[in-house]
Design a protein around this motif. Structure first.
Motif: not given
Length: 294
Positions: A127-134
């Motif tokens: 998950l490191a580097g993954h952007r959490l969607p709104p």
């Protein structure tokens, strides 16, 4: 919705499978829930042919699972987003992941944690580097809250299986025998006692579980928790980030883990598995210091 003569017309399982019984379909829903919305992004992520992807997306739009949103007029290009009907499938994805992790990739034992060398642990650290969607989760007061703090450099999300005030019967039988389940109250109380150290690092702390808002409120009052506790009872966060879960007493629960996100909603650090609930707070502070120095 499609209804086929081959399917049992009175069986909801049979009819549901006429809509989502295809492998590509569920993987598309998984990736769109995770924040991939463009045709080319989906095609690259899945390694699927253009023809098959076009067919599956068209069917999912027709069935009301996805909606198209125009983002480029000439030539017309669309994003694909889950509808309310599509979001209703998120618990299905979580259940499939839990079942696959426990019975297909695992040995069938019930656990609130994972071995350090497991496929589940590798997936969480990826998950490191993954952007959490709104997205929004319910607070203890039932109000919608963005799990990424606005105006702060860092957000610490610590996920835990469940914490309750004494005197109730909310813990399932045998809770203390489930590896990794115990220690939620200690973890939250340790964050409470060291909150000034997170504030000094411009970090906001949120606790996340799948408990109902009223259960969160009762625990927060008992334990004097000064920071927000958020409810992922609808499994939005779990499905979006494919967080590890386990099922106990008929409830899907988050396994204990900690995520550190920056102001761009990007996961910058992961603590998993967490073997020492109280010690994980010190680990989160150490991780913040390391990230700030990069």
């Amino acid at each position: 919705m499609r209804h086929t003569e081959a399917a049992d017309p009175d069986c909801a399982i049979s009819q549901a499978l006429t809509v989502v019984g295809d492998t590509w379909t569920l993987l598309l829903i998984r990736d769109i829930a995770g924040g991939t919305h463009h045709f080319d992004g989906l095609r690259t992520a899945l390694g699927i042919s253009r023809r098959v992807l076009t067919e599956r997306l068209k069917a999912l739009v027709e069935d009301g699972i996805l909606e198209k949103r125009l983002y480029h007029p000439h030539p017309p290009r669309y994003e694909y987003h889950l509808t309310a009907t599509g979001r209703g499938l998120l618990p299905v994805l979580v259940a499939l992941q839990d079942w696959g992790g426990r019975y297909v990739l695992g040995d069938g034992s019930l656990s609130a944690t994972s071995p350090a060398d497991s496929a589940e642990t590798r997936r969480v650290h990826a998950l490191a580097g993954h952007r959490l969607p709104p997205l929004e989760l319910a607070s203890a007061a039932g109000e919608p809250v963005d799990p990424v703090a606005a105006g702060s450099a860092w957000t610490v999300l610590y996920c835990y299986p469940g914490a309750y005030p004494p005197g109730g019967h909310d813990y399932p039988p045998g809770w203390g025998t489930i590896p990794g389940a115990a220690g939620c109250t200690l973890e939250s109380s340790t964050y409470r006692d060291r909150m000034a150290e997170f504030t000094a690092r411009d970090a906001r702390v949120y606790g996340v579980s799948t408990q109902r808002p009223d259960q969160l409120a009762a625990f927060a009052e008992h334990a004097r928790i000064p920071f927000p506790l958020l409810s992922d009872a609808e499994l939005q966060l779990a499905a979006t980030l494919r967080l590890p879960t386990f099922r106990a007493a008929g409830v899907d629960r988050l396994k204990r883990l900690t995520l550190v996100l920056d102001a761009t909603r990007t996961v910058r650090g992961v603590l998993y598995p967490v073997v020492d609930p109280a010690g994980s707070v010190e680990d989160a502070l150490t991780l913040l210091d390391r990230l700030a120095g990069e």
